[in-house]
Design a protein around this motif. Structure first.
Motif, PDB file in Angstrom:
ATOM      1  N   PHE A   1       0.832  -1.206   0.000  1.00  0.00           N
ATOM      2  CA  PHE A   1       0.000   0.000   0.000  1.00  0.00           C
ATOM      3  C   PHE A   1       0.868   1.258   0.000  1.00  0.00           C
ATOM      4  O   PHE A   1       0.575   2.219  -0.713  1.00  0.00           O
ATOM      5  N   ALA A   2       1.948   1.250   0.799  1.00  0.00           N
ATOM      6  CA  ALA A   2       2.842   2.411   0.855  1.00  0.00           C
ATOM      7  C   ALA A   2       3.492   2.661  -0.506  1.00  0.00           C
ATOM      8  O   ALA A   2       3.602   3.811  -0.955  1.00  0.00           O
ATOM      9  N   ILE A   3       3.906   1.616  -1.173  1.00  0.00           N
ATOM     10  CA  ILE A   3       4.514   1.762  -2.497  1.00  0.00           C
ATOM     11  C   ILE A   3       3.504   2.320  -3.489  1.00  0.00           C
ATOM     12  O   ILE A   3       3.818   3.227  -4.268  1.00  0.00           O
ATOM     13  N   MET A   4       2.277   1.797  -3.463  1.00  0.00           N
ATOM     14  CA  MET A   4       1.233   2.309  -4.351  1.00  0.00           C
ATOM     15  C   MET A   4       0.954   3.780  -4.059  1.00  0.00           C
ATOM     16  O   MET A   4       0.745   4.571  -4.978  1.00  0.00           O
ATOM     17  N   TRP A   5       0.939   4.157  -2.786  1.00  0.00           N
ATOM     18  CA  TRP A   5       0.672   5.541  -2.406  1.00  0.00           C
ATOM     19  C   TRP A   5       1.717   6.483  -2.998  1.00  0.00           C
ATOM     20  O   TRP A   5       1.390   7.502  -3.589  1.00  0.00           O
ATOM     21  N   PHE A   6       3.003   6.138  -2.831  1.00  0.00           N
ATOM     22  CA  PHE A   6       4.063   7.045  -3.269  1.00  0.00           C
ATOM     23  C   PHE A   6       4.257   7.067  -4.778  1.00  0.00           C
ATOM     24  O   PHE A   6       4.690   8.076  -5.334  1.00  0.00           O
ATOM     25  N   PHE A   7       3.934   5.987  -5.464  1.00  0.00           N
ATOM     26  CA  PHE A   7       4.185   5.953  -6.907  1.00  0.00           C
ATOM     27  C   PHE A   7       2.951   6.164  -7.771  1.00  0.00           C
ATOM     28  O   PHE A   7       3.074   6.452  -8.956  1.00  0.00           O
TER      29      PHE A   7
ATOM     30  N   ILE B   1      -0.807   7.141  -6.281  1.00  0.00           N
ATOM     31  CA  ILE B   1      -1.860   8.008  -5.756  1.00  0.00           C
ATOM     32  C   ILE B   1      -1.346   9.422  -5.524  1.00  0.00           C
ATOM     33  O   ILE B   1      -1.970  10.403  -5.946  1.00  0.00           O
ATOM     34  N   ARG B   2      -0.208   9.561  -4.875  1.00  0.00           N
ATOM     35  CA  ARG B   2       0.333  10.879  -4.536  1.00  0.00           C
ATOM     36  C   ARG B   2       0.642  11.726  -5.770  1.00  0.00           C
ATOM     37  O   ARG B   2       0.252  12.904  -5.824  1.00  0.00           O
ATOM     38  N   PRO B   3       1.319  11.197  -6.794  1.00  0.00           N
ATOM     39  CA  PRO B   3       1.553  12.018  -7.990  1.00  0.00           C
ATOM     40  C   PRO B   3       0.262  12.450  -8.685  1.00  0.00           C
ATOM     41  O   PRO B   3       0.180  13.558  -9.221  1.00  0.00           O
ATOM     42  N   GLN B   4      -0.743  11.582  -8.679  1.00  0.00           N
ATOM     43  CA  GLN B   4      -2.020  11.933  -9.301  1.00  0.00           C
ATOM     44  C   GLN B   4      -2.689  13.082  -8.550  1.00  0.00           C
ATOM     45  O   GLN B   4      -3.252  13.992  -9.153  1.00  0.00           O
ATOM     46  N   GLN B   5      -2.629  13.051  -7.225  1.00  0.00           N
ATOM     47  CA  GLN B   5      -3.201  14.134  -6.434  1.00  0.00           C
ATOM     48  C   GLN B   5      -2.465  15.447  -6.685  1.00  0.00           C
ATOM     49  O   GLN B   5      -3.090  16.506  -6.757  1.00  0.00           O
ATOM     50  N   LYS B   6      -1.152  15.385  -6.833  1.00  0.00           N
ATOM     51  CA  LYS B   6      -0.375  16.593  -7.129  1.00  0.00           C
ATOM     52  C   LYS B   6      -0.782  17.174  -8.480  1.00  0.00           C
ATOM     53  O   LYS B   6      -0.937  18.384  -8.633  1.00  0.00           O
ATOM     54  N   LYS B   7      -0.954  16.322  -9.470  1.00  0.00           N
ATOM     55  CA  LYS B   7      -1.340  16.767 -10.814  1.00  0.00           C
ATOM     56  C   LYS B   7      -2.723  17.421 -10.779  1.00  0.00           C
ATOM     57  O   LYS B   7      -2.941  18.464 -11.409  1.00  0.00           O
ATOM     58  N   GLN B   8      -3.660  16.817 -10.046  1.00  0.00           N
ATOM     59  CA  GLN B   8      -5.000  17.380  -9.940  1.00  0.00           C
ATOM     60  C   GLN B   8      -4.969  18.747  -9.257  1.00  0.00           C
ATOM     61  O   GLN B   8      -5.697  19.661  -9.642  1.00  0.00           O
ATOM     62  N   LYS B   9      -4.104  18.903  -8.262  1.00  0.00           N
ATOM     63  CA  LYS B   9      -3.978  20.175  -7.563  1.00  0.00           C
ATOM     64  C   LYS B   9      -3.424  21.250  -8.504  1.00  0.00           C
ATOM     65  O   LYS B   9      -3.889  22.389  -8.506  1.00  0.00           O
ATOM     66  N   GLU B  10      -2.433  20.888  -9.334  1.00  0.00           N
ATOM     67  CA  GLU B  10      -1.876  21.827 -10.305  1.00  0.00           C
ATOM     68  C   GLU B  10      -2.932  22.277 -11.304  1.00  0.00           C
ATOM     69  O   GLU B  10      -3.029  23.462 -11.639  1.00  0.00           O
ATOM     70  N   ILE B  11      -3.747  21.343 -11.786  1.00  0.00           N
ATOM     71  CA  ILE B  11      -4.805  21.674 -12.748  1.00  0.00           C
ATOM     72  C   ILE B  11      -5.828  22.592 -12.094  1.00  0.00           C
ATOM     73  O   ILE B  11      -6.273  23.579 -12.690  1.00  0.00           O
ATOM     74  N   ARG B  12      -6.227  22.302 -10.847  1.00  0.00           N
ATOM     75  CA  ARG B  12      -7.191  23.137 -10.128  1.00  0.00           C
ATOM     76  C   ARG B  12      -6.641  24.558  -9.940  1.00  0.00           C
ATOM     77  O   ARG B  12      -7.369  25.542 -10.124  1.00  0.00           O
TER      78      ARG B  12
END
Length: 111
Positions: A30-36, A38-49
């Motif tokens: 789960f930690a590996i999935m989070w860092f590689f 989920i987290r980058p996707q959330q950053k990208k969504q924040k940049e678009i917003r």
């Protein structure tokens, strides 16, 4: 036959910590999935917003549907943008469908 049964019993009773190891392995996955993922996707969504909130008239943008155009008017109350996609052709799109600034996209592609 007896040795096979005894071997099976020995492995079943000798693995008392197997449940904890499995739990740790699941947490690591789960930690590996989070860092590689989920987290980058959330950053990208924040940049678009942030980009959508900082839109200005005259900006050249692309929508999530692939339409390129120039922002003519922004209606903050309704969350809509008038987008000129050709001379004299102005369409109204939802502000959340504006995806990227084409001048930034062109600069990245030309590198």
């Amino acid at each position: 036959m007896n040795t096979l049964i005894l071997a099976a019993q020995g492995t079943a009773t000798g693995s008392g910590g197997g449940g904890m190891e499995m739990l740790l392995m699941m947490l690591a996955i789960f930690a590996i999935m989070w860092f590689f993922m989920i987290r980058p996707q959330q950053k990208k969504q924040k940049e678009i917003r942030n980009f959508q909130n900082a839109l200005t008239e005259g900006a050249k943008v692309v929508t999530s549907g692939g339409l390129y155009g120039t922002v003519k008017r922004i209606d903050i109350e309704k969350g809509r943008v008038d987008l000129e996609i050709a001379r004299g052709v102005v369409i109204e799109v939802d502000k959340s469908s504006i995806y990227a600034d084409t001048s930034v996209m062109n600069a990245v592609q030309n590198k």
